[in-house]
Design a protein around this motif. Structure first.
Motif, PDB file in Angstrom:
ATOM      1  N   SER A  12       0.678  -1.301   0.114  1.00  0.00           N
ATOM      2  CA  SER A  12       0.100   0.070  -0.082  1.00  0.00           C
ATOM      3  C   SER A  12       0.722   1.244  -0.056  1.00  0.00           C
ATOM      4  N   VAL A  13       0.456   2.375  -0.652  1.00  0.00           N
ATOM      5  CA  VAL A  13       0.858   3.746  -0.681  1.00  0.00           C
ATOM      6  C   VAL A  13       0.055   4.530   0.204  1.00  0.00           C
ATOM      7  N   LEU A  14       0.569   5.003   1.160  1.00  0.00           N
ATOM      8  CA  LEU A  14      -0.025   6.146   2.109  1.00  0.00           C
ATOM      9  C   LEU A  14       0.589   7.425   1.941  1.00  0.00           C
ATOM     10  N   GLU A  15      -0.352   8.463   1.628  1.00  0.00           N
ATOM     11  CA  GLU A  15      -0.006   9.910   1.400  1.00  0.00           C
ATOM     12  C   GLU A  15      -0.470  10.511   2.623  1.00  0.00           C
ATOM     13  N   ARG A  16       0.382  11.228   3.362  1.00  0.00           N
ATOM     14  CA  ARG A  16       0.036  11.856   4.618  1.00  0.00           C
ATOM     15  C   ARG A  16      -0.601  13.430   4.009  1.00  0.00           C
ATOM     16  N   LEU A  17      -1.625  13.882   4.537  1.00  0.00           N
ATOM     17  CA  LEU A  17      -2.376  14.907   4.016  1.00  0.00           C
ATOM     18  C   LEU A  17      -2.578  15.805   5.332  1.00  0.00           C
ATOM     19  N   PRO A  18      -2.704  17.240   5.096  1.00  0.00           N
ATOM     20  CA  PRO A  18      -2.960  18.122   6.266  1.00  0.00           C
ATOM     21  C   PRO A  18      -4.192  18.025   6.525  1.00  0.00           C
ATOM     22  N   ARG A  19      -4.599  18.162   8.043  1.00  0.00           N
ATOM     23  CA  ARG A  19      -5.965  17.910   8.378  1.00  0.00           C
ATOM     24  C   ARG A  19      -6.896  19.174   8.063  1.00  0.00           C
ATOM     25  N   ALA A  20      -6.360  20.384   7.803  1.00  0.00           N
ATOM     26  CA  ALA A  20      -7.577  21.351   7.296  1.00  0.00           C
ATOM     27  C   ALA A  20      -7.982  20.990   5.934  1.00  0.00           C
ATOM     28  N   LEU A  21      -7.167  20.379   4.871  1.00  0.00           N
ATOM     29  CA  LEU A  21      -7.692  19.874   3.797  1.00  0.00           C
ATOM     30  C   LEU A  21      -8.555  18.701   3.805  1.00  0.00           C
ATOM     31  N   CYS A  22      -7.947  17.547   4.433  1.00  0.00           N
ATOM     32  CA  CYS A  22      -8.574  16.213   4.732  1.00  0.00           C
ATOM     33  C   CYS A  22      -8.604  15.697   5.750  1.00  0.00           C
ATOM     34  N   PRO A  23      -9.986  15.559   6.340  1.00  0.00           N
ATOM     35  CA  PRO A  23      -9.929  15.204   7.763  1.00  0.00           C
ATOM     36  C   PRO A  23      -9.362  13.574   8.162  1.00  0.00           C
ATOM     37  N   GLU A  24      -9.314  12.906   6.983  1.00  0.00           N
ATOM     38  CA  GLU A  24      -9.093  11.374   7.417  1.00  0.00           C
ATOM     39  C   GLU A  24      -7.254  11.442   7.450  1.00  0.00           C
ATOM     40  N   ARG A  25      -6.597  12.385   7.094  1.00  0.00           N
ATOM     41  CA  ARG A  25      -5.252  12.632   7.358  1.00  0.00           C
ATOM     42  C   ARG A  25      -4.353  11.724   6.375  1.00  0.00           C
ATOM     43  N   GLU A  26      -4.991  10.792   5.765  1.00  0.00           N
ATOM     44  CA  GLU A  26      -4.272   9.945   4.899  1.00  0.00           C
ATOM     45  C   GLU A  26      -5.028   9.523   3.658  1.00  0.00           C
ATOM     46  N   GLN A  27      -4.510   9.369   2.631  1.00  0.00           N
ATOM     47  CA  GLN A  27      -4.985   8.765   1.351  1.00  0.00           C
ATOM     48  C   GLN A  27      -4.311   7.379   1.010  1.00  0.00           C
ATOM     49  N   GLU A  28      -4.913   6.383   1.149  1.00  0.00           N
ATOM     50  CA  GLU A  28      -4.402   5.030   0.820  1.00  0.00           C
ATOM     51  C   GLU A  28      -4.692   4.287  -0.694  1.00  0.00           C
ATOM     52  N   PHE A  29      -3.704   4.030  -1.021  1.00  0.00           N
ATOM     53  CA  PHE A  29      -3.754   3.326  -2.487  1.00  0.00           C
ATOM     54  C   PHE A  29      -3.082   1.912  -2.353  1.00  0.00           C
ATOM     55  N   PRO A  30      -3.961   0.803  -2.300  1.00  0.00           N
ATOM     56  CA  PRO A  30      -3.743  -0.350  -2.361  1.00  0.00           C
ATOM     57  C   PRO A  30      -2.773  -1.042  -3.829  1.00  0.00           C
ATOM     58  N   VAL A  31      -1.713  -1.696  -3.929  1.00  0.00           N
ATOM     59  CA  VAL A  31      -1.186  -1.891  -5.231  1.00  0.00           C
ATOM     60  C   VAL A  31      -1.210  -3.418  -5.213  1.00  0.00           C
ATOM     61  N   ALA A  32      -1.789  -4.135  -6.292  1.00  0.00           N
ATOM     62  CA  ALA A  32      -1.472  -5.632  -6.071  1.00  0.00           C
ATOM     63  C   ALA A  32      -0.044  -6.020  -6.681  1.00  0.00           C
ATOM     64  N   ILE A  33       0.006  -5.671  -7.813  1.00  0.00           N
ATOM     65  CA  ILE A  33       1.226  -6.273  -8.645  1.00  0.00           C
ATOM     66  C   ILE A  33       2.030  -5.133  -9.201  1.00  0.00           C
ATOM     67  N   HIS A  93      -3.692   8.655  -8.364  1.00  0.00           N
ATOM     68  CA  HIS A  93      -4.111   9.980  -8.542  1.00  0.00           C
ATOM     69  C   HIS A  93      -5.110  10.250  -7.462  1.00  0.00           C
ATOM     70  N   TYR A  94      -5.076  11.506  -6.686  1.00  0.00           N
ATOM     71  CA  TYR A  94      -6.027  11.870  -6.038  1.00  0.00           C
ATOM     72  C   TYR A  94      -6.308  13.307  -6.026  1.00  0.00           C
ATOM     73  N   SER A  95      -7.623  13.757  -5.836  1.00  0.00           N
ATOM     74  CA  SER A  95      -7.829  15.174  -5.881  1.00  0.00           C
ATOM     75  C   SER A  95      -8.259  15.662  -4.414  1.00  0.00           C
ATOM     76  N   LEU A  96      -7.747  16.823  -4.206  1.00  0.00           N
ATOM     77  CA  LEU A  96      -7.661  17.334  -2.789  1.00  0.00           C
ATOM     78  C   LEU A  96      -8.572  18.588  -2.975  1.00  0.00           C
ATOM     79  N   PRO A  97      -9.594  18.946  -2.229  1.00  0.00           N
ATOM     80  CA  PRO A  97     -10.447  20.157  -2.038  1.00  0.00           C
ATOM     81  C   PRO A  97      -9.538  21.132  -1.205  1.00  0.00           C
TER      82      PRO A  97
END
Length: 161
Positions: A86-107, A117-121
């Motif tokens: 998995s790839v986890l991207e740490r995000l600022p709390r003010a922009l994303c309450p979850e604080r992380e965006q996770e991407f599982p990669v199989a192979i 790719h992700y979009s951040l408001p």
């Protein structure tokens, strides 16, 4: 995870006792193989993340209210496949309450790259830091989890309208 470790320990002990009692040498070999299994799985699990690199592409400045489009490129520079991580991207709390965006990669094959790719408001103005990125995986039998923090962050400026 402790249930699996206990199962391996008690299985080794049981096979050793039965092998000793009945004088069956194959049971000693099975107990020794089972005892080596966590060590081998740990070596394979630790090496799984060594040859992976992550590059981030994102704008440096946007206006408040515009979404930020972020691309993460994960590349396997090794000679073997990287599987189930998995790839986890740490995000600022003010922009994303979850604080992380996770991407599982199989192979991810040798020499291959994948784009995530992700979009951040951007609801609030200010200076924000994207990252660092963390790679995480487990060994093949699920006894241990491993992670690797990738260096580098990205400074994002959100200007008022």
């Amino acid at each position: 995870m402790t249930i699996k470790r206990n199962a391996i320990f008690w299985s080794c002990l049981f096979l050793s006792i039965v092998g000793f009692t009945l004088h069956i040498h194959q049971l000693f070999a099975m107990a020794a193989s089972l005892a080596c299994l966590p060590v081998i799985a740990g070596i394979i699990g630790r090496r799984k993340l060594e040859r992976l690199t992550v590059a981030r592409q994102a704008p440096t400045a946007v206006n408040c209210g515009e979404p930020v489009e972020v691309d993460l490129t994960v590349r396997n520079t090794g000679r073997t496949r990287a599987i189930f991580f998995s790839v986890l991207e740490r995000l600022p709390r003010a922009l994303c309450p979850e604080r992380e965006q996770e991407f599982p990669v199989a192979i991810l094959g040798p020499g291959e790259a994948t784009r995530l790719h992700y979009s951040l408001p951007t609801a609030l103005r200010g200076a924000y830091q994207l990252g660092p990125t963390r790679l995480q995986t487990g060994d093949v039998i699920g006894l241990q989890h491993y992670h690797r923090d990738m260096p580098g962050t990205h400074e994002l400026l959100v200007y008022p309208r």
